[in-house]
Structures are given as C-alpha cells and as structure tokens.
Design a protein around this motif. Structure first.
Motif, PDB file in Angstrom:
ATOM      1  N   THR A  90      55.613   3.146  51.167  1.00 43.50           N
ATOM      2  CA  THR A  90      56.566   2.916  52.225  1.00 43.50           C
ATOM      3  C   THR A  90      57.930   2.736  51.581  1.00 43.50           C
ATOM      4  OG1 THR A  90      57.048   1.680  54.236  1.00 43.50           O
ATOM      5  CG2 THR A  90      56.378   0.392  52.346  1.00 43.50           C
ATOM      6  N   SER A  95      61.279   3.648  59.076  1.00 44.14           N
ATOM      7  CA  SER A  95      61.312   2.710  60.196  1.00 44.14           C
ATOM      8  C   SER A  95      59.936   2.119  60.451  1.00 44.14           C
ATOM      9  CB  SER A  95      61.805   3.417  61.450  1.00 44.14           C
ATOM     10  OG  SER A  95      60.899   4.415  61.837  1.00 44.14           O
ATOM     11  N   GLY A  96      59.886   0.877  60.764  1.00 45.93           N
ATOM     12  CA  GLY A  96      58.638   0.220  61.137  1.00 45.93           C
ATOM     13  C   GLY A  96      57.699  -0.050  59.997  1.00 45.93           C
ATOM     14  N   SER A  97      58.189   0.038  58.754  1.00 47.28           N
ATOM     15  CA  SER A  97      57.347  -0.261  57.585  1.00 47.28           C
ATOM     16  C   SER A  97      56.055   0.541  57.602  1.00 47.28           C
ATOM     17  CB  SER A  97      57.042  -1.767  57.523  1.00 47.28           C
ATOM     18  OG  SER A  97      58.232  -2.501  57.401  1.00 47.28           O
ATOM     19  N   ARG A  98      56.129   1.784  58.074  1.00 50.44           N
ATOM     20  CA  ARG A  98      54.937   2.623  58.103  1.00 50.44           C
ATOM     21  C   ARG A  98      54.498   2.984  56.700  1.00 50.44           C
ATOM     22  NH1 ARG A  98      56.827   7.574  61.269  1.00 50.44           N
ATOM     23  NH2 ARG A  98      58.814   6.975  60.375  1.00 50.44           N
ATOM     24  N   LEU A  99      53.194   3.040  56.514  1.00 48.68           N
ATOM     25  CA  LEU A  99      52.632   3.426  55.236  1.00 48.68           C
ATOM     26  C   LEU A  99      52.141   4.867  55.300  1.00 48.68           C
ATOM     27  CD1 LEU A  99      50.473   0.294  54.286  1.00 48.68           C
ATOM     28  CD2 LEU A  99      52.573   1.057  53.182  1.00 48.68           C
TER      29      LEU A  99
ATOM     30  N   TYR B  31      55.193  -5.526  64.414  1.00 48.35           N
ATOM     31  CA  TYR B  31      54.765  -4.147  64.201  1.00 48.35           C
ATOM     32  C   TYR B  31      53.251  -4.045  64.223  1.00 48.35           C
ATOM     33  CZ  TYR B  31      59.509  -3.049  62.620  1.00 48.35           C
ATOM     34  OH  TYR B  31      60.861  -2.847  62.557  1.00 48.35           O
ATOM     35  N   TYR B  33      49.970  -0.879  64.345  1.00 46.65           N
ATOM     36  CA  TYR B  33      49.729   0.525  64.013  1.00 46.65           C
ATOM     37  C   TYR B  33      48.292   0.904  64.378  1.00 46.65           C
ATOM     38  CZ  TYR B  33      53.399  -1.011  60.785  1.00 46.65           C
ATOM     39  OH  TYR B  33      54.520  -1.579  60.240  1.00 46.65           O
ATOM     40  N   TYR B  35      45.570   3.837  63.003  1.00 45.80           N
ATOM     41  CA  TYR B  35      45.248   4.887  62.035  1.00 45.80           C
ATOM     42  C   TYR B  35      43.853   5.431  62.356  1.00 45.80           C
ATOM     43  CZ  TYR B  35      48.824   2.874  58.894  1.00 45.80           C
ATOM     44  OH  TYR B  35      49.983   2.405  58.330  1.00 45.80           O
ATOM     45  N   LEU B  45      48.360   8.040  60.278  1.00 41.65           N
ATOM     46  CA  LEU B  45      48.955   7.245  61.346  1.00 41.65           C
ATOM     47  C   LEU B  45      48.952   8.018  62.653  1.00 41.65           C
ATOM     48  CD1 LEU B  45      50.509   4.593  62.012  1.00 41.65           C
ATOM     49  CD2 LEU B  45      52.606   5.861  61.514  1.00 41.65           C
ATOM     50  N   TYR B  48      52.466   3.960  66.384  1.00 46.75           N
ATOM     51  CA  TYR B  48      52.787   2.607  66.000  1.00 46.75           C
ATOM     52  C   TYR B  48      53.708   1.975  67.050  1.00 46.75           C
ATOM     53  CZ  TYR B  48      57.334   4.209  64.184  1.00 46.75           C
ATOM     54  OH  TYR B  48      58.588   4.743  64.051  1.00 46.75           O
ATOM     55  N   TYR B  50      56.792  -1.121  67.619  1.00 49.29           N
ATOM     56  CA  TYR B  50      57.731  -2.047  67.001  1.00 49.29           C
ATOM     57  C   TYR B  50      58.181  -3.132  67.978  1.00 49.29           C
ATOM     58  CZ  TYR B  50      60.625   1.746  68.874  1.00 49.29           C
ATOM     59  OH  TYR B  50      61.164   2.722  69.685  1.00 49.29           O
ATOM     60  N   TRP B  94      52.027  -5.397  60.482  1.00 48.03           N
ATOM     61  CA  TRP B  94      52.886  -5.616  59.315  1.00 48.03           C
ATOM     62  C   TRP B  94      53.272  -7.086  59.301  1.00 48.03           C
ATOM     63  CZ3 TRP B  94      54.232  -3.238  54.969  1.00 48.03           C
ATOM     64  CH2 TRP B  94      55.319  -3.739  54.245  1.00 48.03           C
ATOM     65  N   GLN B 101      50.713  -4.717  55.009  1.00 52.92           N
ATOM     66  CA  GLN B 101      49.944  -4.462  56.221  1.00 52.92           C
ATOM     67  C   GLN B 101      48.567  -5.100  56.086  1.00 52.92           C
ATOM     68  OE1 GLN B 101      49.609  -0.510  57.780  1.00 52.92           O
ATOM     69  NE2 GLN B 101      51.832  -0.195  57.864  1.00 52.92           N
TER      70      GLN B 101
END
Lengths: 111, 112
Positions: A90, A95-99, B31, B33, B35, B45, B48, B50, B94, B101
């Motif tokens: 990341t 944005s949004g700390s997505r991995l 946050y 998510y 997956y 992903l 997600y 926010y 997060w 995460q």
C-alpha cells in the motif's frame, strides 16, 4: 498501477533449512510493504511490515528499493511455519489504505 | 481479531440466486474492505468503504454490490450468483492507529 508478484506458488523445505519467499513489486511512489500469513483455515494475520524492521517468529524482510523486492527470510524453518504467505503493498498515495496482494506462496516445512 | 465477524461462515447456493454476506465490526473503524480469495490469484479487492454510505469499487467489482448504512456493518451482495463467484470471501478493516489491516474469519461460498 501497483502490482505485487510472488513467483513461487509452492515452496517445500525441510525442518531446519533456510527459507526465502520472494516478493517483487512495481510501484512508482513510496510503498509500504507487508507480509501476511494464513495458517490452515484461519484468518489472515500480519506477520511483519517493512516500516517496523522487526523480526517476528524468526522471520525478517528487507525492502530493497533498487531491486523492488521485499523477500521474506528465515534461517531455520520449523514445521509450524507451514502456511500460506502473502506479500502486500500500500502507499500513502493510495486512497483508503487499500492493499494490493501477491498471488501467495504455500510453504510446506517437512519433518 | 479487532472484533470482526462474518456471517454466514459457509453457504451453498444455486446459480441465479441473490446472496448477501455480512461483515460486522465492533471497534468503529472507518475503512472496511471485501476481498475474494482464489487459488493462483491471492486476495483481490472487490469493494471498499471509507465511511457510512461511502463506498468505491475494487479491482473485481463486476457482479457485486455493497452497502454500509452504519459504521459497524458492511454488506456484500451478489445480485445473481454465478459459479465463477464460488470463492472464500474475507472482510477486513484498517486499524489506523496500528497501521495495518485486520481480517475477518472468512465466508466460504459455493455456487452450484
């Protein structure tokens, strides 16, 4: 676009042998790299991250920006290390700390 | 486990049936998510969030929708399930204070 590649889907070693799980990434900015581990039928959990530069369960990983790699290493593998390992990336620009995850490497440590 | 639960944990359904998976968290994280995990693809992903009512698409969002009407719940809906959506679905949050995460236990979905 950011991408993480783990070239080995399967890796098998004997107990006490050194082990290295490879991770390469492509990203033009400043990445944050992680290793996550998933033991059989359990949830993913963080193993280590490059920012903290710590050793967890004997594992270490060094971020090599020149080679864009973040390989995971352990000098003496144990049977309890058998698991699926994921490298992930990341960045502060994401944005949004997505991995973004690699495809994963299944490590088997044989007795 | 950062207080993350998923329901159901296992589900078998038929092609064309709508399916909703629920992710619940107890620590007020902003946050969240969804997956999917598939052999040879790692984790990808889907969507997600926010914040409440703020969501965005991930890399494999086709065929999926999400909703977040309150902070603690993030729902994933398959409007009309297909066999290609057979997978293990993981929810995550997060934890900004820890910079990582945390994942839920997963839901194993089989579409026949």
């Amino acid at each position: 676009a950011q991408r993480v590649t783990q070239p080995e889907k399967l890796l098998s070693v004997f107990k006490g042998a050194p082990v290295e799980l490879k991770c390469n990434y492509s990203y033009s900015g400043s990445p944050e790299l992680f290793w996550y581990v998933q033991y059989s039928r359990q949830r993913l959990q963080l193993l280590l991250r490059h920012i903290s530069r710590e050793s967890i369960k004997g594992f270490t990983a060094d971020l090599n920006k020149g080679e864009t790699s973040f390989h995971l290493k352990k000098p003496f593998a144990q049977e309890e290390d058998s698991a699926m390992y994921y490298c992930a990336l990341t960045s502060q620009e994401t944005s949004g700390s997505r991995l973004t995850f690699g495809e994963g490497t299944q490590l088997t440590v044989n007795p | 486990d950062a207080g993350i639960t998923q329901s159901p944990r296992h589900k078998v359904t038929e092609t064309g049936t709508p399916v909703t998976l629920r992710c619940h968290q107890t620590e007020n994280h902003r946050y969240m998510y969804w997956y999917r995990q598939d052999p040879g693809h790692g984790l990808r992903l889907i969507h997600y969030s926010y914040g409440v009512k703020d969501t965005d698409k991930g890399e494999v969002s086709d065929g999926y929708s999400v909703s977040r009407s309150k902070t603690e719940d993030f729902l994933l809906t398959l409007e009309s399930a297909t066999s290609s959506q057979t997978s293990v679905y993981f929810c995550a949050i997060w934890a900004s204070g820890r910079g990582e995460q945390f994942f839920g236990p997963g839901t194993r979905l089989t579409v026949l």
